[in-house]
Design a protein around this motif. Sequence first.
Motif, mmCIF file in Angstrom:
data_model
loop_
_atom_site.group_PDB
_atom_site.id
_atom_site.type_symbol
_atom_site.label_atom_id
_atom_site.label_comp_id
_atom_site.label_asym_id
_atom_site.label_seq_id
_atom_site.Cartn_x
_atom_site.Cartn_y
_atom_site.Cartn_z
ATOM 1 N N HIS A 191 -25.449 87.168 -4.890
ATOM 2 C CA HIS A 191 -24.889 85.835 -5.108
ATOM 3 C C HIS A 191 -23.924 85.430 -3.992
ATOM 4 O O HIS A 191 -23.554 84.251 -3.891
ATOM 5 C CB HIS A 191 -24.166 85.785 -6.450
ATOM 6 N N LYS A 192 -23.524 86.379 -3.146
ATOM 7 C CA LYS A 192 -22.627 86.065 -2.036
ATOM 8 C C LYS A 192 -23.381 85.659 -0.777
ATOM 9 O O LYS A 192 -22.760 85.202 0.193
ATOM 10 C CB LYS A 192 -21.737 87.269 -1.727
ATOM 11 N N ASP A 193 -24.697 85.826 -0.749
ATOM 12 C CA ASP A 193 -25.467 85.480 0.445
ATOM 13 C C ASP A 193 -25.477 83.961 0.652
ATOM 14 O O ASP A 193 -25.394 83.174 -0.297
ATOM 15 C CB ASP A 193 -26.896 85.996 0.329
ATOM 16 N N SER A 194 -25.625 83.548 1.904
ATOM 17 C CA SER A 194 -25.660 82.131 2.260
ATOM 18 C C SER A 194 -26.562 81.944 3.469
ATOM 19 O O SER A 194 -26.931 82.908 4.152
ATOM 20 C CB SER A 194 -24.254 81.605 2.561
ATOM 21 N N HIS A 195 -26.930 80.718 3.734
ATOM 22 C CA HIS A 195 -27.711 80.412 4.927
ATOM 23 C C HIS A 195 -27.251 79.066 5.488
ATOM 24 O O HIS A 195 -26.710 78.215 4.767
ATOM 25 C CB HIS A 195 -29.215 80.398 4.625
ATOM 26 N N THR A 196 -27.483 78.885 6.774
ATOM 27 C CA THR A 196 -27.077 77.670 7.474
ATOM 28 C C THR A 196 -28.265 77.124 8.253
ATOM 29 O O THR A 196 -29.019 77.872 8.874
ATOM 30 C CB THR A 196 -25.910 77.950 8.441
ATOM 31 N N HIS A 197 -28.393 75.815 8.207
ATOM 32 C CA HIS A 197 -29.464 75.111 8.914
ATOM 33 C C HIS A 197 -28.809 73.947 9.658
ATOM 34 O O HIS A 197 -28.137 73.107 9.056
ATOM 35 C CB HIS A 197 -30.496 74.606 7.883
#
Length: 269
Positions: A191-197
Amino acid sequence: MSGNRYGHSSPPMFLVDSGGGHPGEHQYYHQQVLGQGNPPLVPCWTFPPARAKMKKRGTMNNGMTWVLIMILLLVFAALGLGAYQILRLQNQVERLTQEMPAEVESITAQKQVGLPAELIKMKQIRADFIGAHLIGHADQRSSSGTLNWETQLGTAFINGIQYHNGGFQINETGYYFVYSRVEFLIYTCSHKDSHTHRVSVLRRGENRTIMEDHQEGFCKSSNNQKWMTGSHLSSLQRFQESDWLFVNVSHPLFLSKNFQNNFFGLFKI
């Protein structure tokens, strides 16, 4: 029985006094002229109170009727005004839809399936059409996060714009509609993972971000279930000649293998 000079008796006369005044005069008349006392009175009933009550009730009923009529008129007036407002709003929406440029109207974040076909149609109609639409490339091993794109397969095409090492080079200054979509497919995450675009422009050696999307918390647990999430960016931008456009993501190796769901494009307005 007393009589008059014509030889016949006089008919009896009755006086009714409703006000109760001068009873002695009536008694004297009957005693002297008729030779008898007060005649028996005939009972008489009147109903003025009942008539007044009925009149009052009728007035109240008329008042209530007018009140109900006024309420109904107000309700109908409100309904008519609401219908008029709805029709006016519908006409305004239709007018705005007709005035919107066809190029921008066909671009939506929810439905991009028909986008390449629309651009190809514009390319056939307009001789001066400048634009491109590229799809995801199988090789995304760039350490910088800059994505590579397929220029020839599927719905990909380029017209009036140069492409090199994942970027578009602008050949003509003007306003462009630029868009990009990426889809991540992750097998293990928390749940701590993230992504950027993000979409950035390189101008005279300076790199500047013009659009960015950051998402986190898209995974609920770190089990064996696959998680898929997507990001879409689009806007109208003014570019100068020799500008370079690139798309960067935080996890290029997590991009979905469905390359039609990953694309990058632009066209000149």
